[in-house]
Design an enzyme around this catalytic site. Sequence first.
Site, PDB file in Angstrom:
ATOM      1  N   ASP A  95      -7.787  -7.654  -3.142  1.00 51.91           N
ATOM      2  CA  ASP A  95      -8.695  -8.526  -2.716  1.00 51.91           C
ATOM      3  C   ASP A  95      -9.559  -9.569  -3.469  1.00 51.91           C
ATOM      4  O   ASP A  95     -10.548 -10.015  -3.399  1.00 51.91           O
ATOM      5  CB  ASP A  95      -9.779  -7.832  -1.942  1.00 51.91           C
ATOM      6  N   ASP A 108      -4.445  -1.931  -5.512  1.00 51.96           N
ATOM      7  CA  ASP A 108      -5.423  -1.665  -6.556  1.00 51.96           C
ATOM      8  C   ASP A 108      -6.395  -0.587  -6.146  1.00 51.96           C
ATOM      9  O   ASP A 108      -6.244   0.118  -4.790  1.00 51.96           O
ATOM     10  CB  ASP A 108      -6.447  -2.944  -6.382  1.00 51.96           C
TER      11      ASP A 108
END
Length: 824
Positions: free
Chosen positions: A572, A308
């Site tokens: 995360d 990401d």
Amino acid sequence: MNTDQGLSQAEATKQLALHGRNVLLGARRRSAALELLARFKNPLILLLLAACVVSALTGDLESSTIIMVVVVLSVVLDFVQEHRAGRAAEELRKATRVRATVLRDGAPRDVPTEEIVPGDVVLLAAGDLVPADGTLLEARDLFVNQALLTGEPYPVEKHPGPSADDTNADGATGTVFMGTSVISGSGKALITQTGTNTAVGKIGVALTRQPPPTAFELGTRNFGLLILRLAMWMVLFVLLVNLVRERTWLTSFMFAIALAVGLAPELLPMVVSVTLARGALRMSRKKVLVKRLSAIHDLGSMDVLCTDKTGTLTEARIRLEKHLDPLGEDSARVLELAYLNSHFESGLRSPLDEAILRHQTIDVRGWEKLDEVPFDFERRRISVLLQRNGDRRLVVKGAFEEILRLSTHYEGNGPEDVRPLDAAARRAFFERFEDLGREGYRVLGIAWKAEAPDCKHVVIGDETELVFAGFAAFEDPPKESAGAALRALHDAGVSVVIVTGDNEHVAAHVCKKLGVPVRGTLTGTELDKLDVNALRARVESVNLFCRLNPTQKNRVILALKKRGRVVGYLGDGINDAPSLHSADVGISVDSAVDVAKEAADIILLEQNLSVVADGIIEGRRTLGNILKYILMGTSSNFGNMFSMAGAALFLPFLPMLPAQILLNNFLYDLSELPIPTDRVDDDFVARPHRWDMPFIRRFMLVIGPVSSLFDFAAFTLLLELFHGDERLFQTGWFVESLATQVLVIFVIRTQGSPLRGKPSRALLATSLLVVALAMLLPFTPIGPKVGFAPLPPVFFAALVPLVAAYLATVEAVKRWFYRRYGWA
């Protein structure tokens, strides 16, 4: 249904019975016993268990016990490390246990979120968690943080009406999602989906599914099948030969099974477990926590890292990057106006306001706030009326398009140089705004207006005839360490693919700043138009995926794996959990949400990509030592067992007794126990590697016959020169085969010259000790018990040049092999 009244309690009870409780799916947990038994499905484990039984039947209880202990320890260690099925879904369920305000029988009522049903009308206010997915009926200045689903730090404006893009959380402006939080404003939503049918619920469902096998699992399974097939063919061949020669059926069968056991690398599970455990210990010193031991292998084999953008490549903290006047020059004046507006506004400050106030402290003494027109979605701006020394000004900050539309003048060279805003200037400013957007910035317009000295109150109608002061441009800046880490990954042969929920302009801007060339871009909307095969064909040519939801990210991961790539995923957030679950190796950080940490295999104690690069090198060292054992074990074992099978064709007796074969195998495995301590070539750790079965089979078929060639030379010496009987032949070949098997590790352990790359002291000492023990064993009281006879001294004089010639030949063949085929 009357949305002003909501459901009646009776209707809600019926809906609850129909749709079930508004909870996320719990993990389908098997019993601990079933989980443990499932570990024994691996073909290699089954083969070793068969070897254990055979050793017991031949009376070799010591070998049987050792094999059983090795297998059980390996399986139990694997079981303990990975016994966490369903924890991610459980954490996800805990994270959303709140109460919500709904309309029941026309009155607001607080109910547990588990009891909310489709058709309920939920009242939302600042600070609330959205209890389920719903369509907005009303909204007033409603801003929602959707980082739970998108990972992006910017709040999203929500309002009733059709959405621009219902497939993406960012584009679904008329929809609110379970687990997201209301930052400011208020709203009313009609619940449409609850429990596992919500967007976050589908993530929980994905975590309970069996993930596709990792590279390590595929490798061990394929290797086990390779050894199993070879063992079966050898058993059948030797049985046929011995029965043709009219030897007893039981003796022939036990000899054939002992050969099959000799092919099996009994200590491979222990070597793998010890090597991985040592790797995990070394990685912990580099602030990398390993949850699944085999993930170290997958990390070393990884050739694609999907990550990401937010929090990994960027700081996940919005920063005011530019404050420009209308002509595009840096302007302290624009910063001052933006600061005054953010400082004196009384509403809930947005991350953009926080970024302005954090950028630089400006002295506001002397300024006094008189009035304010708060922010709302329709206007998309906020105005504050300020006074200093009798000078009253309305300072306005908001969406650039709205600020420019309301402006009739602009500042040229400062506040004293106010010029009319004609069509040409308007076009030029709008082009500058679009250029900043293409560079990845989020842009606000800043303007002001002089008010009369007696002005004390302002309304929306006063936000006209503004003086456009300039642009405030924001970004989530790239991390300072990210660029160097990406270059290190590239140099290590790992391609980095960015999968983000953000738009393509912002993502491309981050890539440019980090020096990452964009090969191709694919948005979530475009991805949904591709079927499985089309995406698999397209995925190799794209390294920037934008506006993706969690399901789309997972499709990218699976498409890359279908292409044969070993894929790592770094994330995360809850939205990253399905991809962490599906990747060969899921990587998260210590500051991640609990769901992401539970779904991950490896946790970084520092949110820094350079730690990943260090972990990859450590993973490759670990894999290098595992491959040493496999290449050496398969080639030398195959050569020796092939020699025994061949000798059975012309010898009137068995070339080695079953118990001697098992003792040979045990001592050989004992010599290889220190392999996890050995060094690995720099050339090997520079590139990704994996379990390549064609390569291992080819290496075995090329190097193995070299061993057999020298075995047959030893047969000739023992029969023709020493005129050996059955016991002398078996003893001499036992010593020769063990010496060649053990010492060849110093040739096979490195692709280069064995004289340059020094082995570890433990490996060197253990190998020499085992060879010495093999030479002394026939002269000890144990020797006669296993059928050995003392060897004449001249045998050892002949053994030294024979072994030396064998090692030199293997070195020459090895060099040719690597020139011809390269590394696995």
